[in-house]
Design a protein around this motif. Structure first.
Motif, PDB file in Angstrom:
ATOM      1  N   LEU A 152       0.601  -1.008  -0.412  1.00 31.07           N
ATOM      2  CA  LEU A 152      -0.165  -0.016  -0.084  1.00 31.07           C
ATOM      3  C   LEU A 152       0.589   1.039   0.303  1.00 31.07           C
ATOM      4  N   ALA A 153       0.610   2.086  -1.153  1.00 31.24           N
ATOM      5  CA  ALA A 153       1.751   3.147  -1.690  1.00 31.24           C
ATOM      6  C   ALA A 153       0.874   4.382  -0.597  1.00 31.24           C
ATOM      7  N   VAL A 154       1.682   4.793   0.504  1.00 34.79           N
ATOM      8  CA  VAL A 154       1.147   6.029   1.023  1.00 34.79           C
ATOM      9  C   VAL A 154       1.610   7.192   0.940  1.00 34.79           C
ATOM     10  N   ASP A 155       3.007   7.492   0.061  1.00 34.36           N
ATOM     11  CA  ASP A 155       4.220   7.746   0.410  1.00 34.36           C
ATOM     12  C   ASP A 155       4.365   9.802   0.043  1.00 34.36           C
ATOM     13  N   HIS A 156       2.600   9.401  -0.863  1.00 31.08           N
ATOM     14  CA  HIS A 156       2.687  11.268  -1.663  1.00 31.08           C
ATOM     15  C   HIS A 156       2.751  12.339  -0.760  1.00 31.08           C
ATOM     16  N   PRO A 157       1.850  12.030   0.086  1.00 29.05           N
ATOM     17  CA  PRO A 157       2.272  13.625   0.376  1.00 29.05           C
ATOM     18  C   PRO A 157       4.410  13.799   1.342  1.00 29.05           C
ATOM     19  N   TYR A 158       4.161  13.265   0.688  1.00 30.31           N
ATOM     20  CA  TYR A 158       6.318  13.843   0.424  1.00 30.31           C
ATOM     21  C   TYR A 158       6.591  15.116  -0.299  1.00 30.31           C
ATOM     22  N   PHE A 159       5.609  15.211  -1.717  1.00 26.20           N
ATOM     23  CA  PHE A 159       5.135  16.334  -2.417  1.00 26.20           C
ATOM     24  C   PHE A 159       4.491  16.573  -3.103  1.00 26.20           C
ATOM     25  N   TYR A 160       3.414  15.901  -2.532  1.00 26.74           N
ATOM     26  CA  TYR A 160       2.073  16.368  -2.838  1.00 26.74           C
ATOM     27  C   TYR A 160       0.939  17.551  -2.343  1.00 26.74           C
ATOM     28  N   GLY A 162      -1.050   3.060  -4.833  1.00 34.59           N
ATOM     29  CA  GLY A 162      -1.236   3.594  -3.977  1.00 34.59           C
ATOM     30  C   GLY A 162      -3.285   5.159  -3.963  1.00 34.59           C
ATOM     31  N   ARG A 163      -3.325   5.006  -5.182  1.00 35.03           N
ATOM     32  CA  ARG A 163      -4.664   6.515  -5.425  1.00 35.03           C
ATOM     33  C   ARG A 163      -5.700   5.162  -5.072  1.00 35.03           C
ATOM     34  N   ASN A 164      -5.498   4.062  -6.526  1.00 36.70           N
ATOM     35  CA  ASN A 164      -6.134   3.594  -6.855  1.00 36.70           C
ATOM     36  C   ASN A 164      -7.282   2.578  -5.164  1.00 36.70           C
ATOM     37  N   VAL A 208      13.463   4.429  -2.967  1.00 39.22           N
ATOM     38  CA  VAL A 208      14.191   5.951  -3.473  1.00 39.22           C
ATOM     39  C   VAL A 208      13.395   5.939  -4.707  1.00 39.22           C
ATOM     40  N   SER A 209      13.209   7.417  -5.186  1.00 38.22           N
ATOM     41  CA  SER A 209      13.060   7.567  -6.665  1.00 38.22           C
ATOM     42  C   SER A 209      14.214   7.664  -8.068  1.00 38.22           C
ATOM     43  N   VAL A 210      14.188   7.096  -9.553  1.00 35.49           N
ATOM     44  CA  VAL A 210      15.326   6.929  -9.983  1.00 35.49           C
ATOM     45  C   VAL A 210      14.198   8.279 -10.711  1.00 35.49           C
ATOM     46  N   VAL A 224      12.783  -3.491  -8.021  1.00 33.17           N
ATOM     47  CA  VAL A 224      11.921  -2.335  -9.260  1.00 33.17           C
ATOM     48  C   VAL A 224      10.756  -2.413  -8.843  1.00 33.17           C
ATOM     49  N   LYS A 225      10.210  -0.555  -8.983  1.00 29.21           N
ATOM     50  CA  LYS A 225       8.653  -0.554  -8.851  1.00 29.21           C
ATOM     51  C   LYS A 225       8.521   0.637 -10.378  1.00 29.21           C
ATOM     52  N   THR A 226       7.468  -0.193 -10.833  1.00 32.01           N
ATOM     53  CA  THR A 226       7.055   0.333 -12.472  1.00 32.01           C
ATOM     54  C   THR A 226       6.116   0.932 -12.391  1.00 32.01           C
ATOM     55  N   LEU A 271      10.008   2.336   3.533  1.00 33.35           N
ATOM     56  CA  LEU A 271      10.398   3.758   3.735  1.00 33.35           C
ATOM     57  C   LEU A 271      11.038   4.258   3.201  1.00 33.35           C
ATOM     58  N   ARG A 272       9.941   5.685   2.801  1.00 32.83           N
ATOM     59  CA  ARG A 272      10.809   6.682   1.237  1.00 32.83           C
ATOM     60  C   ARG A 272      11.571   7.493   2.111  1.00 32.83           C
ATOM     61  N   VAL A 273      12.501   7.370   1.097  1.00 35.44           N
ATOM     62  CA  VAL A 273      13.843   7.944   2.278  1.00 35.44           C
ATOM     63  C   VAL A 273      14.382   9.334   1.042  1.00 35.44           C
ATOM     64  N   ILE A 289       4.003  -2.847  -9.357  1.00 37.90           N
ATOM     65  CA  ILE A 289       3.551  -1.781 -10.276  1.00 37.90           C
ATOM     66  C   ILE A 289       3.248  -0.682  -9.197  1.00 37.90           C
ATOM     67  N   ALA A 290       3.229   0.424  -9.374  1.00 37.13           N
ATOM     68  CA  ALA A 290       2.293   1.893  -9.243  1.00 37.13           C
ATOM     69  C   ALA A 290       0.967   2.101  -9.486  1.00 37.13           C
ATOM     70  N   GLY A 291      -0.239   2.046  -8.920  1.00 36.86           N
ATOM     71  CA  GLY A 291      -1.449   2.404  -9.812  1.00 36.86           C
ATOM     72  C   GLY A 291      -1.124   3.638 -10.598  1.00 36.86           C
ATOM     73  N   GLY A 292      -0.943   4.950 -10.173  1.00 41.26           N
ATOM     74  CA  GLY A 292      -0.990   5.588 -10.725  1.00 41.26           C
ATOM     75  C   GLY A 292      -1.781   6.686 -10.552  1.00 41.26           C
ATOM     76  N   LYS A 293      -2.234   7.708 -11.598  1.00 40.66           N
ATOM     77  CA  LYS A 293      -3.657   8.014 -10.840  1.00 40.66           C
ATOM     78  C   LYS A 293      -5.420   7.379 -11.194  1.00 40.66           C
ATOM     79  N   THR A 338      10.912   3.815 -10.718  1.00 38.82           N
ATOM     80  CA  THR A 338      10.541   4.115 -12.085  1.00 38.82           C
ATOM     81  C   THR A 338       9.991   5.525 -11.769  1.00 38.82           C
ATOM     82  N   ALA A 339      10.789   6.525 -11.745  1.00 41.39           N
ATOM     83  CA  ALA A 339      10.166   7.521 -11.555  1.00 41.39           C
ATOM     84  C   ALA A 339       9.341   8.289 -12.744  1.00 41.39           C
ATOM     85  N   VAL A 340       8.471   9.028 -12.908  1.00 41.53           N
ATOM     86  CA  VAL A 340       8.005  10.254 -14.566  1.00 41.53           C
ATOM     87  C   VAL A 340       7.710  11.515 -14.069  1.00 41.53           C
TER      88      VAL A 340
HETATM   89  C1  5RP Z   1       6.233   8.626  -6.846  1.00 43.94           C
HETATM   90  C2  5RP Z   1       5.656   7.062  -6.242  1.00 43.94           C
HETATM   91  C3  5RP Z   1       4.209   7.653  -5.766  1.00 43.94           C
HETATM   92  O1  5RP Z   1       4.111   8.463  -4.442  1.00 43.94           O
HETATM   93  C4  5RP Z   1       3.289   6.461  -5.459  1.00 43.94           C
HETATM   94  O2  5RP Z   1       3.730   5.526  -4.184  1.00 43.94           O
HETATM   95  C5  5RP Z   1       2.802   6.188  -6.105  1.00 43.94           C
HETATM   96  O3  5RP Z   1       2.134   5.160  -5.978  1.00 43.94           O
HETATM   97  P1  5RP Z   1       0.477   5.271  -6.820  1.00 43.94           P
HETATM   98  O4  5RP Z   1       0.717   6.012  -7.988  1.00 43.94           O
HETATM   99  O5  5RP Z   1      -0.492   4.014  -6.989  1.00 43.94           O
HETATM  100  O6  5RP Z   1      -0.359   6.308  -6.196  1.00 43.94           O
HETATM  101  O7  5RP Z   1       5.847   6.198  -6.734  1.00 43.94           O
HETATM  102  O8  5RP Z   1       7.022   8.227  -8.107  1.00 43.94           O
END
Ligand code: 5RP
Length: 285
Positions: free
Chosen positions: A31-39, A244-246, A119-121, A194-196, A83-85, A215-219, A153-155
């Motif tokens: 369960l991804a809940v790291d979003h507030p670190y930049f959202y 996360g969001r989904n 860690v995001s790349v 690897v998260k992609t 932990l998101r670092v 796999i990340a969920g995305g929007k 894998t950060a976009v």
């Molecule tokens: C950004 C991230 C996000 O903070 C998050 O973990 C993505 O989760 P989701 O797209 O499922 O809401 O990885 O690079």
């Protein structure tokens, strides 16, 4: 899944979050809940004490940043933490999103009893080298303690526009080629996971990456569609999701994570998982 190359500590930490199915294949629902670190306080994570605490027990692992973990989550819950670092960015400066640094130390991760760090790349961004170096630095430090490293894998904003279906889209962009390229670089520079993102021809991504893939969920998209790409990703060889969001923006988050788990761990189809979701919502499983 290949646990063999890792030492006992990392293997044991992987085994805490990847669960075997009937065929002996290992999968995870993070369960991804790291979003507030930049959202900042985004929908579903405005007060995680109310929204996230009740669903943490369903997750095989959670991936928060330090603030959410320490102030909002229950330390008596034994769900493993990645932990998101990395950070240093904010959505207010979209053109600077890739400018990430190591914000939280590996020592802090150990103090917080995390089993690993994320860690995001940002490949093909202005800060490609810097973010690969963040990964390498963290991988060296984490290996001293046997902590896992999840490389994301950060976009950034520019790339997001080019991925088909995101922003304006770009039909010439070969997402599978990009994610295979980025994911392998992330593996080679020290990631244990690897998260992609799921994309067409995901088998190409899988083929070139030997570590576990989540796999990340995305929007946020409709629940049925999120269940479909989860199914497609697992069928194409992904080892799980870090979603996360989904999940936390779904109409019924606790029911949604259980539906996702039914696909990832039990091999249910998207339609079967949707029935599970609806029945759980109605309280009639
Ligand atoms: C950004 C991230 C996000 O903070 C998050 O973990 C993505 O989760 P989701 O797209 O499922 O809401 O990885 O690079």
């Amino acid at each position: 899944m290949n646990f063999g190359a890792l030492g006992w500590g990392k293997t044991n930490r992987l085994a805490q979050m990847f669960k075997p199915n009937q065929d002996g294949e290992y999968h995870t629902v993070m369960l991804a809940v790291d979003h507030p670190y930049f959202y900042g306080p985004t929908e579903g994570l405005i007060d995680p004490r109310k929204t996230i605490r009740p669903i943490v027990p369903y997750a095989d692992a959670i991936s928060p940043a330090k603030g959410t973990l320490e102030y909002c989550l229950d330390p008596f819950v034994t769900t493993p933490v990645i932990l998101r670092v990395t950070g240093g960015n904010s959505l207010t400066r979209r053109d600077e999103l890739s400018n990430e640094h190591i914000i939280t130390s590996v020592d802090e991760a150990v103090r917080l009893n995390a089993i690993g760090v994320s860690v995001s790349v940002y490949i093909d961004s202005d800060h490609q080298t810097q973010t690969i170096k963040n990964l390498g630095t963290l991988a060296n430090q984490a290996s001293k303690y046997g902590l896992l490293v999840l490389g994301i894998t950060a976009v950034g904003a520019t790339l997001e526009q080019r991925i088909k279906g995101e922003g304006a889209g770009d039909d010439t962009f070969d997402a599978a080629r990009y994610f295979a390229h980025a994911g392998r670089i992330i593996q080679e520079n020290g990631a244990d996971i690897v998260k992609t993102y799921y994309c067409d021809n995901f088998e190409q991504v899988r083929e070139g990456i030997q570590v576990p893939i989540v796999i990340a969920g995305g929007k946020k998209i409709p629940e049925q569609e999120a269940l479909e790409f989860t199914y497609n990703a697992i069928s194409a060889g992904a080892n799980g999701v870090d979603m996360g969001r989904n999940i936390f923006q779904a109409e019924a988050p606790a029911e949604m994570i259980q539906a996702v788990k039914s696909i990832v761990h039990e091999g249910k189809t998207p339609d079967e998982a949707m029935v599970i979701y609806d029945e759980l919502k109605q309280g009639t499983p």
